[in-house]
Design an enzyme around this catalytic site. Structure first.
Site, PDB file in Angstrom:
ATOM      1  N   LYS A  92      47.056 -14.296 -25.647  1.00  0.00           N
ATOM      2  CA  LYS A  92      47.055 -13.440 -24.462  1.00  0.00           C
ATOM      3  C   LYS A  92      48.360 -12.672 -24.416  1.00  0.00           C
ATOM      4  O   LYS A  92      49.355 -13.193 -24.925  1.00  0.00           O
ATOM      5  CB  LYS A  92      46.871 -14.231 -23.166  1.00  0.00           C
ATOM      6  CG  LYS A  92      47.672 -15.536 -22.993  1.00  0.00           C
ATOM      7  CD  LYS A  92      49.151 -15.589 -23.066  1.00  0.00           C
ATOM      8  CE  LYS A  92      50.033 -14.794 -22.184  1.00  0.00           C
ATOM      9  NZ  LYS A  92      51.475 -15.029 -22.418  1.00  0.00           N
TER      10      LYS A  92
ATOM     11  N   TYR B 255      48.605 -14.915 -16.025  1.00  0.00           N
ATOM     12  CA  TYR B 255      48.122 -16.248 -15.636  1.00  0.00           C
ATOM     13  C   TYR B 255      47.597 -16.243 -14.200  1.00  0.00           C
ATOM     14  O   TYR B 255      46.613 -16.904 -13.881  1.00  0.00           O
ATOM     15  CB  TYR B 255      49.235 -17.295 -15.776  1.00  0.00           C
ATOM     16  CG  TYR B 255      49.502 -17.679 -17.206  1.00  0.00           C
ATOM     17  CD1 TYR B 255      48.715 -18.640 -17.850  1.00  0.00           C
ATOM     18  CD2 TYR B 255      50.538 -17.100 -17.931  1.00  0.00           C
ATOM     19  CE1 TYR B 255      48.949 -18.986 -19.169  1.00  0.00           C
ATOM     20  CE2 TYR B 255      50.785 -17.442 -19.246  1.00  0.00           C
ATOM     21  CZ  TYR B 255      49.990 -18.385 -19.866  1.00  0.00           C
ATOM     22  OH  TYR B 255      50.215 -18.740 -21.172  1.00  0.00           O
TER      23      TYR B 255
END
Ligand code: NAD
Length: 371
Positions: free
Chosen positions: A139, A224
């Site tokens: 990510k 996140y």
């Protein structure tokens, strides 16, 4: 301490040189690994990018049953020598950034895990896909939705899987909370708060370079809270608003965000209020509130142990090294089609990138952006 907090502390102090942190395995994990023999297929993985996180993944994979590190792609020959010795990797499975397309002709590698700076992911993932191997990408999957779409399309065209390193989707306490939410235990959900941040150190590291990072804290850590809001609420946002604060424009250059507060609205009427920052220490907390209950997790996305409580009491699921669970889970997904509770595919990565694009647009325009 093996939390991401410690990684984030390291990043505050260290440059991009490889950082090797010890990883603790829980008794439950070691016990489970020792009693359950596994004879099914094993996903043979090459890691691309032997940096800090690659080191952590490699170590965690030693405890995997369904996945094994068998190959390396690196631009640093001395690292390859060390890693080969440590993990018993044959020379024929080692490549550099110029020649890794030849992995196409290597029948002993099933998948490549791309763990390089964000701005390199797109081209590297597409090259791996064209070589006919499954791709796991860290990510953020790319640095904007346009890149993300190209990656999804390329993997589809090559008929390979594209998975994103969303390790929290396999983490037991997180999975439990998602199950509770699906069972309606929190009632109608009203509010999510996500706080994600740490103080970044060395100003010369790639994370503060717009080209390589794609942005700043949002790309690295704010994601996140974005991803968390989506899996905690179980909905996709329909609008965002966002405000940026920059206290150090020398360290955080144009296009590299230091702190962004953002809000997201969901179809049910639930809202999320989140903070993404490179300028505040130990920010790692999720809070979810519904009509019947709540959950508070802190740390919520670090390397763990994740801790949390709900209106029913403490979350007591065991801590298992996230990357071990992730890689076994991804192998199971690839071989058996077993899906995690929240997807980890390219479409999932693309959803976060679309939201990041909208947040940057909202910062720039000062307006509410519809998704
Ligand atoms: P790092 O700087 O420690 O490692 C990056 C690696 O890429 C190094 O080995 C470096 O040599 C290599 N590299 C190749 N080309 C490079 C270039 N042009 N410039 C700089 N480095 C180059 O970074 P990291 O912390 O390992 O992060 C790598 C990726 O992993 C990022 O996408 C990051 O977001 C992701 N990450 C994910 C998690 C997670 O918990 N899922 C945690 C940390 C990092």
């Amino acid at each position: 301490m093996t939390t991401m907090g410690s990684r984030r502390d390291f990043l505050e102090k260290l440059s991009i040189s490889a950082i090797s942190l010890p990883i603790l395995y829980s008794p439950a994990q070691l016990f489970a690994a020792s009693i359950e023999p596994y004879e099914g297929p094993v996903l043979r993985v090459a890691i691309m990018g032997l940096g800090s996180y690659g080191t952590r993944v490699a170590k965690a994979m030693e405890s995997c049953k369904r996945a094994k590190l068998v190959g390396l792609i690196s631009g640093t020959p001395s690292k390859v020598v060390d890693w080969r010795a440590k993990y018993g990797i044959p020379e024929k499975n080692c490549y550099n950034y110029s020649n890794f397309d030849a992995i196409k002709n290597n029948p002993d590698i099933d998948a490549v895990y791309v763990i390089t700076p964000n701005g390199l992911h797109k081209d590297q993932v597409i090259r791996v896909a064209k070589a006919g191997k499954h791709v796991i990408c860290e990510k953020p999957m790319g640095i904007n939705a346009k890149e993300g779409q190209e990656m999804v399309d390329a993997c589809k065209a090559a008929n390979v899987k594209l998975l994103v390193g969303y390790r929290m989707h396999f983490e037991p306490k997180t999975v439990e909370v998602i199950k509770m939410r699906k069972n309606g235990e929190f009632g109608e959900l009203k509010f999510f708060q996500g706080l994600s941040g740490f103080v970044i150190g060395d100003p010369t590291q790639w994370r503060l370079n717009k080209e390589l990072a794609g942005g700043g804290a949002m790309m690295d850590i704010g994601i996140y809270s974005i991803n968390g809001a989506r899996y905690m609420l179980g909905e996709e946002p329909i609008w965002v608003t966002a405000q940026e604060t920059k206290t150090d424009p020398v360290k955080f250059k144009e296009g590299v965000d230091e702190t962004i507060q953002f809000q997201m609205g969901f179809p049910s009427g639930a809202v999320a209020s989140c903070l993404s920052t490179y300028a505040m220490r130990h920010l790692d907390r999720f809070f979810l509130s519904g009509e019947k209950g709540f959950v508070e997790m802190k740390p919520s996305t670090g390397y763990g142990p994740i801790e949390g409580k709900t209106h029913k009491g403490e979350l007591t699921q065991p801590h298992i090294t996230h990357q071990t669970l992730q890689m076994d889970g991804m192998a199971q997904l690839i071989f058996e089609g077993v899906q995690p509770i929240v997807p980890v595919d390219g479409e999932e990565g693309l959803k976060d990138l679309k939201i990041i694009d909208a947040i940057y647009k909202a910062v720039k325009t000062g307006k509410k952006v519809d998704l």
